[in-house]
Design a protein around this motif. Sequence first.
Motif, mmCIF file in Angstrom:
data_model
loop_
_atom_site.group_PDB
_atom_site.id
_atom_site.type_symbol
_atom_site.label_atom_id
_atom_site.label_comp_id
_atom_site.label_asym_id
_atom_site.label_seq_id
_atom_site.Cartn_x
_atom_site.Cartn_y
_atom_site.Cartn_z
ATOM 1 N N LEU A 53 -2.727 11.833 3.778
ATOM 2 C CA LEU A 53 -1.397 11.238 3.981
ATOM 3 C C LEU A 53 -0.634 11.961 5.091
ATOM 4 N N CYS B 286 0.111 10.839 -7.990
ATOM 5 C CA CYS B 286 -0.308 10.655 -6.585
ATOM 6 C C CYS B 286 -1.196 11.817 -6.136
ATOM 7 N N LYS C 39 9.510 7.823 0.003
ATOM 8 C CA LYS C 39 9.341 7.478 1.419
ATOM 9 C C LYS C 39 9.799 8.650 2.301
ATOM 10 N N LEU D 198 7.020 11.205 2.173
ATOM 11 C CA LEU D 198 5.860 10.814 2.987
ATOM 12 C C LEU D 198 6.170 10.956 4.482
ATOM 13 N N LEU E 212 5.414 1.404 4.546
ATOM 14 C CA LEU E 212 5.430 2.277 3.366
ATOM 15 C C LEU E 212 6.129 1.609 2.185
ATOM 16 N N PHE F 49 6.081 13.032 -6.148
ATOM 17 C CA PHE F 49 4.708 12.909 -5.658
ATOM 18 C C PHE F 49 3.767 13.844 -6.422
ATOM 19 N N HIS G 150 -4.525 12.347 -3.865
ATOM 20 C CA HIS G 150 -4.083 12.854 -2.553
ATOM 21 C C HIS G 150 -3.744 14.330 -2.721
#
Length: 358
Positions: A285, A238, A338, A341, A303, A231, A242
């Motif tokens: 997020l 990302c 995933k 997140l 997701l 990430f 974010h």
Amino acid sequence: MRQLRQPTSLLQQGMLRLSRWIILFQCGWLVLGCNEEPSQPAVDTTPYQFELPAGFPAPLESESNPTTVAKVELGKRLFYDPILSADFSLSCNSCHKQELAFADDIAISPGVDGALGFRNAPTLANVAYLGLMHKDGGVPKLDMQAGTPIEDMAEMNLSIFDAADRLNADAEYARAFQTAFGRKADAFTITRALAAFQKTMISGNSAYDQYTYQQDDTALSEAAIRGMELFFSEELACSSCHSGFNFTDNTFQNNGTKEEYISDQGRFRITWDSLDMGSFRVPTLRNVALTAPYMHDGSLADLDAVLAHYDQGGKGHPLQDERIRPLNLSAQQKEDLKAFLSSLTDEQFIRDERYRLE
Ligand code: HEC
Ligand code: HEC
């Protein structure tokens, strides 16, 4: 007859004027006295003490609406009260549910009489840190935001003046508004009380935070740690949108969710700048695993669908940001992302009793 009533001497005229002033003064006193109603409670200005998670700055406070305990308590009652909807059927909580980080679990949440808007209800976690509100930045600040859902025909469909009349007719609310603001319910005080309550919805105690700030090495799984590295990698980028403690840089970007932006043109609706077509505010997020479905219209169900979207490099709208490009992620990398997140879920936040009515 009139002649006879006229005062004759200067002294008499002076006396008459003086007595008129006394009478006026007394009337004024009386009127003021009546207005003041001796039973009105004093304004309670006790400040609300924010408990900030590690890494979080102070929330955006406005001089015209410092957050006080009394406003927060009043805002909480309003948030859960269907009195703010035309037919008493919906409260703010109908579309912003605590167990879902104050989001909803359907693409478009129905308003009064089942009327449908065109956007997915977002989380309210950390709204205290947003500047421009809504996905298109169409509302200047949180302090005035609540007027929109109350009046929107696809939401609560009640004029804010009618809302104020209803609240002022209720003795308990009338008292609570006096205590919080020293005045009645009106467009200003209703929206400011709701904002005060929402400013307290601060979420920063996820497994990711425990790992990063609380030195708890066991808080993240191996998969989540790998996902975190992906990430924050330059390759995936990302975290260039974010970014920061709230996983958003609060800018408006086109992430290629649509091939064409027809029913919702995003930031363009507000600025009329053709370069803003299809741009939406980069969403936080935090708690994202709880806030499916995703994107402005809730068009991505889970997701997996979001990661497939980024992996394929978006739908290729001409204004799509260049950072959205094919990533060629492996199945394992998608699972790792995933897991990362999902580590942004804050279990304490969704159970916190301070956000519930007693
Ligand atoms: C019928 C469902 C519904 C109801 C009822 C509702 N909302 Fe919302 N809310 C939404 C949707 C949809 C959006 C996204 C609007 C947009 O971005 O244009 C939203 C956006 C917001 C935002 C902006 C968040 C952000 O990220 O910019 C806040 C704050 C908010 N709502 C608070 C409230 C409050 C307070 C109430 C009650 C007075 C309320 N909502 C009632 C559906 C609802
Ligand atoms: C160019 C900026 C940008 C980059 C890079 C980016 N995003 Fe996004 N992201 C956005 C925007 C803007 C949205 C909201 C789009 C909308 O509402 O239609 C979004 C939405 C999301 C959502 C849905 C959130 C919600 O509440 O609906 C997730 C999850 C997400 N992004 C994850 C990622 C991941 C993972 C990456 C890296 C692979 C990434 N993003 C890269 C800008 C970006």
